[in-house]
Design an enzyme around this catalytic site. Structure first.
Site, PDB file in Angstrom:
ATOM      1  N   GLU A 139     -12.033  10.602  -4.845  1.00  0.00           N
ATOM      2  CA  GLU A 139     -11.993  10.591  -3.567  1.00  0.00           C
ATOM      3  C   GLU A 139     -11.299  11.540  -2.940  1.00  0.00           C
ATOM      4  OE1 GLU A 139      -9.703   7.786  -0.116  1.00  0.00           O
ATOM      5  OE2 GLU A 139     -11.008   6.778  -1.536  1.00  0.00           O
ATOM      6  N   GLU A 166      -8.492  12.161  12.138  1.00  0.00           N
ATOM      7  CA  GLU A 166      -7.751  11.034  12.635  1.00  0.00           C
ATOM      8  C   GLU A 166      -6.896  11.298  13.906  1.00  0.00           C
ATOM      9  OE1 GLU A 166      -5.019   7.283  10.879  1.00  0.00           O
ATOM     10  OE2 GLU A 166      -6.307   8.763   9.508  1.00  0.00           O
ATOM     11  N   LYS A 207       0.881  -1.263   0.228  1.00  0.00           N
ATOM     12  CA  LYS A 207       0.028   0.087   0.102  1.00  0.00           C
ATOM     13  C   LYS A 207       1.126   1.039  -0.067  1.00  0.00           C
ATOM     14  CE  LYS A 207      -2.997   2.776   2.982  1.00  0.00           C
ATOM     15  NZ  LYS A 207      -3.729   2.895   4.357  1.00  0.00           N
ATOM     16  N   GLU A 224      -6.776  -2.234   3.079  1.00  0.00           N
ATOM     17  CA  GLU A 224      -6.015  -0.720   3.313  1.00  0.00           C
ATOM     18  C   GLU A 224      -6.239  -0.576   4.990  1.00  0.00           C
ATOM     19  OE1 GLU A 224      -6.577   3.935   2.529  1.00  0.00           O
ATOM     20  OE2 GLU A 224      -7.910   2.482   1.123  1.00  0.00           O
TER      21      GLU A 224
END
Length: 431
Positions: A416, A234, A189, A278
């Site tokens: 996105e 986050e 990733k 992910e």
């Protein structure tokens, strides 16, 4: 304002004594309303969520550092300041007494500096308890009167947007190349970002941005440190009297505005093999980084869906008990960069970012937050954010990034990233 050199640059005896006073404050106005007008944008500080947190202004002390040792140098500087501090704290909670705000570049080779700012004034609130802290290098510290609500900020005018270093077409190309590299086994990733430049006809008041973000995204941490402004969903890490927590986000889907459709999309996100993969990488990277500092850890088996006004994320809240005296900044440094903003394996993903992204992220996607003299504090990841130009405060560069895995589609990732730019784009609107 006083700036101390990096550790080792001068004798410790040359450093100043910091005088700190914290008293209870009975005030119910929104914290962001106390930020005064007329201050330089890099002296307005914020860490606010759902009406609680910290705001500050002024700069009693500042610190800057670059390179691979930026976290360690900042930690050493802060410990030295703490040793010199004379503190009278009548509240004694995490966030009272001596406190610094900080933000750090994503990459060790960034041209940007890490910043720590010790405000001259802080207003805080936690669990309904308010306080006022004043910090000074003057041994005859005089407490300020209770702060008053500032005048309302003016909205940005005539805002125009232009591609930054990475246009949507450039970004789609980079995503396609990253998918090829993943297919070749170079990484599992990688997180790639793009930028967008906004220019107004007059200096942008960060207080306007902060208020707009807090009103529309109350489930995020609304931050401002040295001209970096945003609303991150986050939480990289929080240390609170021995309890360590982290909120991990990875896997995203854009909302439609139709509740029924969004519920269906949330269900599809929770089943998406691409997004679950992910997310698993991100959670694993956080758990592995925290493990050496913890005696026990709770990692939920499955993520939940976090609903924000513009997007929905797969989210996992990790909780642990501290086993050593590692500060919140030390913990943040051990976690950075997590798979949520770098990739997996970390070193290879960061190298690939440097090759494919073709821009300096600066402090975007780096740790941002605050810490007190006991090491307690909270550090988020600087997402949904923009960096005001220090030479031209009428310009701000916005950033957004997406996690790329084997199943990623370039055009979908561009869409996105557009969705992730919405909070800052909307915050710049005057209506």
């Amino acid at each position: 304002m006083s700036t101390l050199p990096a550790p080792g640059a001068s004798s410790p005896a040359a450093g100043p004594t910091v005088v700190v006073r914290t008293v209870p404050l009975a005030a119910t106005d929104p914290l962001l309303a106390y930020l005064p007008s007329g201050r330089p944008h890099d002296e307005l500080l914020s860490w606010v969520r759902r009406g609680e947190g910290l705001v500050g202004w002024g700069a009693a002390l500042t610190f800057e550092s670059r390179g691979a040792d930026r976290f360690a140098e900042a930690e050493a500087w802060w410990r030295e300041i703490g040793h010199r501090a004379v503190v009278r704290d009548d509240v004694e909670r995490p966030g009272t007494g001596l406190v610094c705000f900080g933000s750090f570049p994503f990459a060790a080779d960034s041209a940007e500096s890490a910043r720590l700012v010790v405000p001259s004034t802080i207003v805080g609130r936690r669990d309904g308890q308010g306080w006022l802290t004043t910090i000074s290098l003057d041994p005859q510290l005089t407490l300020l009167e209770n702060p008053s609500v500032a005048s309302d900020p003016e909205p940005p005018r005539d805002v125009a947007f232009a591609d930054g270093d990475v246009s949507p077409a450039d970004y789609a190309h980079a995503v396609a190349e990253a998918v090829k590299r993943i297919g070749a086994g170079e990484v599992d990733k990688v997180v790639l970002a793009r930028d967008l430049v906004a220019t107004a006809s007059a200096p942008i008041d960060p207080r306007w941005l902060l208020r707009r973000l807090a009103e529309r995204y109350e489930n995020t941490w609304v931050f401002s440190v040295a001209g970096l402004v945003g609303a991150t969903p986050e939480l990289l890490v929080r240390r609170d009297k021995g309890l360590i927590t982290s909120r991990v986000l990875a896997g995203t889907i854009r909302r439609t505005g139709d509740d029924a459709k969004d519920l269906a999309l949330a269900a599809s996100l929770a089943r998406s093999s691409k997004d679950l993969e992910e997310h698993e990488y991100a959670v694993r990277s956080v758990a592995e980084a925290l493990a050496p500092h913890c005696s026990s850890m709770n990692v939920p088996e499955a993520p939940f869906v976090l609903h924000l006004p513009n997007v929905m994320h797969l989210a996992t809240d990790v909780a642990a008990v501290s086993v050593d005296d590692a500060s919140s900044l030390t913990l943040a440094a051990s976690l950075h960069p997590s798979a949520a903003v770098g990739g997996t394996p970390t070193a290879a993903a960061v190298d690939l970012i440097g090759e494919l992204e073709q821009m300096d992220r600066g402090r975007y996607a780096g740790p941002v937050g605050w810490m007190d003299a006991h090491g307690d504090g909270a550090w988020g990841i600087a997402l949904r954010s923009g960096a005001l130009d220090p030479d031209d405060p009428s310009q701000i560069t916005l950033y957004a990034g997406c996690g790329i895995v084997a199943g990623s589609d370039p055009e979908s990732e561009v869409a996105e990233s557009d969705a992730k730019l919405i909070p800052m784009r909307d915050a710049l609107a005057s209506d």
